[in-house]
Design a protein around this motif. Structure first.
Motif, mmCIF file in Angstrom:
data_model
loop_
_atom_site.group_PDB
_atom_site.id
_atom_site.type_symbol
_atom_site.label_atom_id
_atom_site.label_comp_id
_atom_site.label_asym_id
_atom_site.label_seq_id
_atom_site.Cartn_x
_atom_site.Cartn_y
_atom_site.Cartn_z
ATOM 1 N N GLU A 269 0.612 -1.191 0.170
ATOM 2 C CA GLU A 269 0.070 -0.122 -0.158
ATOM 3 C C GLU A 269 0.444 1.099 -0.008
ATOM 4 O O GLU A 269 2.282 1.316 0.565
ATOM 5 C CB GLU A 269 -0.813 0.201 1.437
ATOM 6 N N GLU A 271 1.164 5.734 -0.669
ATOM 7 C CA GLU A 271 0.637 7.031 -0.809
ATOM 8 C C GLU A 271 1.162 7.906 -0.537
ATOM 9 O O GLU A 271 1.933 8.282 -0.346
ATOM 10 C CB GLU A 271 -1.169 7.257 0.601
ATOM 11 N N ARG A 277 -4.077 6.517 -3.020
ATOM 12 C CA ARG A 277 -3.525 5.832 -2.010
ATOM 13 C C ARG A 277 -3.994 4.655 -2.917
ATOM 14 O O ARG A 277 -4.853 4.435 -3.781
ATOM 15 C CB ARG A 277 -4.326 5.706 -0.569
ATOM 16 N N GLN A 278 -2.759 3.607 -3.181
ATOM 17 C CA GLN A 278 -2.677 2.170 -4.190
ATOM 18 C C GLN A 278 -2.595 1.282 -3.147
ATOM 19 O O GLN A 278 -2.333 1.295 -1.742
ATOM 20 C CB GLN A 278 -1.923 2.456 -4.563
ATOM 21 N N ARG A 279 -3.207 0.341 -3.902
ATOM 22 C CA ARG A 279 -3.118 -1.190 -3.023
ATOM 23 C C ARG A 279 -2.777 -2.445 -3.912
ATOM 24 O O ARG A 279 -3.633 -2.532 -5.276
ATOM 25 C CB ARG A 279 -4.262 -1.406 -1.908
#
Length: 285
Positions: A269, A271, A277-279
């Motif tokens: 994860e 940001e 934000r990414q996951r």
């Protein structure tokens, strides 16, 4: 504005996230969020006017995939060793000039898409990065002011890297940087007017819930304006091109042995302050 693209891979449609966090459909105004849109000030103004008038239809985001926020990317330019802390942790000298390499545009995937660990990989690494999105054709720029005027906006990028391929297999870095899915981008393209100081953004990355990178763009060796100006001396930058601007300290390569490189099943994860934000879950290629 926060521009994005939603829907199945290869069939994304343009959208916008408004100030209330509501997803809005842009399909009636534009075909896509791409270089042609980013270079078209009048259409961008029409989008802003539609947001202000409250006439954009809402989209139900439930179960809706978020794709890369820019379509039809021409090239992804990357800057290596661009944070003082990262250069120090890898034992590298501070570069006298920006270290430039390229990623293929087909490495770009959505912010929550699966990242594939390459076959025979033992050293897949993470790198949270600030991505610059170009908005005007740039060649031989002379000043920082000129450079920033050519920036459409910013996004979160994950410059996934395979260190053995990159460093130990001879040749350039490209073999360790261009594996499939190695450049998640997004969730949004945040227009430059909403990022007053790109040199004051916090970047963070977690692996399986453990904080690994906690940096700030103020630690960049070459700032955003200098990077755009410099790159324009060696190649023409077109609207929709991406520049990944390097990663702060905390990558696996900089850790003590045994270095905690990524494996299938890991969850990353990341940001950047104000940019989303990414996951990603990792799987074997």
């Amino acid at each position: 504005m926060k521009l994005l693209r939603v829907g199945p891979a290869g069939a994304e449609r343009p959208a916008l996230l408004d100030g209330d966090g509501t997803l809005r459909d842009l399909s009636a105004l534009v075909d896509d969020v791409d270089g042609s849109l980013l270079a078209d000030a009048s259409t961008l103004d029409r989008i802003r006017a539609a947001v202000g008038a409250g006439v954009l239809p809402a989209l139900d985001g439930t179960g809706l995939r978020i794709g890369p926020p820019v379509g039809r990317i021409g090239k992804v330019v990357c800057i290596g060793l661009n944070y003082h802390g990262h250069a120090a942790e890898t034992g590298a000298a501070t570069p006298a000039e920006p270290v430039v390499f390229l990623k293929s545009a087909d490495t770009v995937v959505g912010p929550d898409d699966t990242v594939l660990v390459p076959r025979r990989s033992t050293k897949t690494d993470w790198e949270v990065e600030l991505a610059i999105v170009i908005g005007r054709t740039a060649r031989y720029l002379e000043t920082d002011e000129e450079a920033l005027a050519h920036v459409a906006g910013y996004a979160v990028a994950h410059d996934v890297s395979e260190r053995e391929f990159q460093i130990e297999r001879g040749g350039t870095w490209d073999k360790g940087k261009n594996c499939e899915t190695f450049n998640p981008l997004g969730p949004w393209l945040v227009t430059a007017d909403e990022v007053p100081d790109p040199q004051a953004l916090a970047l963070r990355l977690w692996v399986n819930g453990e904080l690994k990178q906690d940096g700030n763009t103020s630690d960049q060796i070459f700032g955003v304006a200098e990077v755009v100006r410099y790159v324009s001396q060696f190649m023409t930058l077109y609207p929709g091109d991406i520049i990944n601007t390097g990663t702060p300290a905390g990558v696996a390569m900089g850790q003590p042995e045994p270095k905690p490189y990524l494996r299938a099943g890991d969850v990353v994860e990341l940001e950047i302050e104000g940019l989303g934000r990414q996951r990603q879950e990792l799987k074997d290629a």
